[in-house]
Design a protein around this motif. Structure first.
Motif, PDB file in Angstrom:
ATOM      1  N   ALA A  34       8.106  26.251 -10.376  1.00  0.00           N
ATOM      2  CA  ALA A  34       7.421  25.929 -11.634  1.00  0.00           C
ATOM      3  C   ALA A  34       5.917  25.895 -11.428  1.00  0.00           C
ATOM      4  CB  ALA A  34       7.917  24.593 -12.180  1.00  0.00           C
ATOM      5  N   SER A  35       5.471  25.315 -10.323  1.00  0.00           N
ATOM      6  CA  SER A  35       4.042  25.265 -10.015  1.00  0.00           C
ATOM      7  C   SER A  35       3.490  26.673  -9.807  1.00  0.00           C
ATOM      8  CB  SER A  35       3.807  24.414  -8.765  1.00  0.00           C
ATOM      9  OG  SER A  35       2.447  24.380  -8.426  1.00  0.00           O
ATOM     10  N   GLN A  36       4.265  27.537  -9.128  1.00  0.00           N
ATOM     11  CA  GLN A  36       3.841  28.929  -8.896  1.00  0.00           C
ATOM     12  C   GLN A  36       3.635  29.654 -10.225  1.00  0.00           C
ATOM     13  OE1 GLN A  36       3.365  30.541  -5.860  1.00  0.00           O
ATOM     14  NE2 GLN A  36       2.854  32.440  -6.866  1.00  0.00           N
ATOM     15  N   SER A  57      -8.392  25.875  -5.559  1.00  0.00           N
ATOM     16  CA  SER A  57      -8.880  26.028  -6.926  1.00  0.00           C
ATOM     17  C   SER A  57      -8.458  24.818  -7.743  1.00  0.00           C
ATOM     18  CB  SER A  57      -8.353  27.317  -7.568  1.00  0.00           C
ATOM     19  OG  SER A  57      -6.961  27.249  -7.765  1.00  0.00           O
ATOM     20  N   ALA A  58      -8.992  24.739  -8.940  1.00  0.00           N
ATOM     21  CA  ALA A  58      -8.648  23.650  -9.856  1.00  0.00           C
ATOM     22  C   ALA A  58      -7.847  24.229 -11.011  1.00  0.00           C
ATOM     23  CB  ALA A  58      -9.904  22.976 -10.371  1.00  0.00           C
ATOM     24  N   PHE A  59      -6.913  23.441 -11.493  1.00  0.00           N
ATOM     25  CA  PHE A  59      -6.105  23.806 -12.651  1.00  0.00           C
ATOM     26  C   PHE A  59      -6.020  22.575 -13.534  1.00  0.00           C
ATOM     27  CE2 PHE A  59      -1.970  23.899 -14.804  1.00  0.00           C
ATOM     28  CZ  PHE A  59      -2.069  25.101 -15.479  1.00  0.00           C
ATOM     29  N   GLU A  60      -6.184  22.771 -14.835  1.00  0.00           N
ATOM     30  CA  GLU A  60      -6.114  21.641 -15.752  1.00  0.00           C
ATOM     31  C   GLU A  60      -5.036  21.886 -16.800  1.00  0.00           C
ATOM     32  OE1 GLU A  60      -9.005  18.882 -18.570  1.00  0.00           O
ATOM     33  OE2 GLU A  60      -9.877  20.363 -17.231  1.00  0.00           O
ATOM     34  N   SER A  61      -4.210  20.879 -17.009  1.00  0.00           N
ATOM     35  CA  SER A  61      -3.159  20.937 -18.011  1.00  0.00           C
ATOM     36  C   SER A  61      -3.065  19.576 -18.685  1.00  0.00           C
ATOM     37  CB  SER A  61      -1.822  21.289 -17.354  1.00  0.00           C
ATOM     38  OG  SER A  61      -0.779  21.255 -18.296  1.00  0.00           O
ATOM     39  N   GLN A 120      -5.227  16.753 -17.395  1.00  0.00           N
ATOM     40  CA  GLN A 120      -4.981  16.316 -16.028  1.00  0.00           C
ATOM     41  C   GLN A 120      -5.337  17.456 -15.094  1.00  0.00           C
ATOM     42  OE1 GLN A 120      -1.097  14.721 -15.357  1.00  0.00           O
ATOM     43  NE2 GLN A 120      -1.468  14.350 -13.204  1.00  0.00           N
ATOM     44  N   LYS A 121      -6.183  17.159 -14.095  1.00  0.00           N
ATOM     45  CA  LYS A 121      -6.610  18.176 -13.153  1.00  0.00           C
ATOM     46  C   LYS A 121      -5.717  18.173 -11.917  1.00  0.00           C
ATOM     47  CE  LYS A 121     -11.493  18.332 -14.325  1.00  0.00           C
ATOM     48  NZ  LYS A 121     -12.858  18.155 -13.806  1.00  0.00           N
ATOM     49  N   PHE A 122      -5.482  19.388 -11.422  1.00  0.00           N
ATOM     50  CA  PHE A 122      -4.682  19.575 -10.218  1.00  0.00           C
ATOM     51  C   PHE A 122      -5.498  20.358  -9.202  1.00  0.00           C
ATOM     52  CE2 PHE A 122      -1.689  19.106 -13.650  1.00  0.00           C
ATOM     53  CZ  PHE A 122      -0.639  18.380 -13.104  1.00  0.00           C
ATOM     54  N   SER A 171      -1.908  16.459  -7.950  1.00  0.00           N
ATOM     55  CA  SER A 171      -2.562  15.674  -8.999  1.00  0.00           C
ATOM     56  C   SER A 171      -3.115  14.404  -8.364  1.00  0.00           C
ATOM     57  CB  SER A 171      -1.557  15.305 -10.081  1.00  0.00           C
ATOM     58  OG  SER A 171      -2.103  14.327 -10.935  1.00  0.00           O
ATOM     59  N   THR A 172      -4.269  13.981  -8.811  1.00  0.00           N
ATOM     60  CA  THR A 172      -4.846  12.746  -8.269  1.00  0.00           C
ATOM     61  C   THR A 172      -4.490  11.530  -9.112  1.00  0.00           C
ATOM     62  OG1 THR A 172      -6.906  13.163  -9.449  1.00  0.00           O
ATOM     63  CG2 THR A 172      -6.790  13.899  -7.157  1.00  0.00           C
TER      64      THR A 172
END
Length: 184
Positions: free
Chosen positions: A142-144, A108-112, A115-117, A154-155
């Motif tokens: 923290a990521s969880q 999945s994608a996550f954005e914060s 910045q996309k992860f 992160s790219t």
């Protein structure tokens, strides 16, 4: 997507930016430490001096570690990521982390903060939370909490665009799931 080996290198310009920024903040921390005035006994001056020494020390410590890691990563020949028939290997601090295609539940994608992860959801997340030292464990926890998986990529320092990485990983995942289905 055909199976095979794909190596994704680090983006050297991003690593150089991290190195230069870390140098600036280390220098700033040193400057704060050496320019903080000795208190004259006034309680408020004591608090200010302690605060300045703490800020300077934290700046030197944190950004000094960033400088060391970024310099080490930019001088090493290890890639950022590698995708192959075994799975996805993340090269970061410490030993490389291999995530088998069979262990991946979904992507999945996550954005914060713009910045996309790429978030890799696994069947057994605890395996990746407690896989390594305390630093890696705290980052994984923290990521969880933040995005629902201990593994997020992160790219920003990788030599690939986010959408291309997502498409490539999804292609590998589909290919290996089809292979596993055919081998049953």
């Amino acid at each position: 997507m055909t199976a095979g080996n794909m190596v994704i290198n680090l983006k050297k310009t991003s690593m150089l930016t991290i190195i230069l920024g870390s140098c600036v903040f280390v220098a700033l921390g040193i400057w704060i430490i050496f320019t903080a005035q000795e208190p004259n006994g006034n309680q408020q001056e004591i608090y200010v001096a302690v605060l300045l020494y703490a800020i300077g020390g934290l700046s030197v410590t944190f950004f000094g570690l960033c400088l060391i890691v970024a310099t080490w990563r930019s001088l090493s020949n290890t890639p950022g990521l590698e995708l192959n028939d075994e799975g996805l290997t993340i090269f970061g601090i410490g030993k490389p982390l291999l995530i088998s295609w069979r262990e991946i539940e979904c992507l999945s994608a996550f954005e914060s903060q713009n910045q996309k992860f790429l978030v890799i959801h696994t069947h057994n997340p605890d395996k990746y939370i407690f896989n390594g030292g305390k630093i890696r464990e705290n980052i994984a926890k923290a990521s969880q909490k933040l995005c629902g998986s201990p593994i997020s990529i992160s790219t920003s320092t990788l030599n690939i665009q986010f959408d291309d990485l997502m498409d490539t990983c999804e292609g590998y995942l589909v290919t290996h799931r089809a292979r596993d289905k055919n081998n049953l």
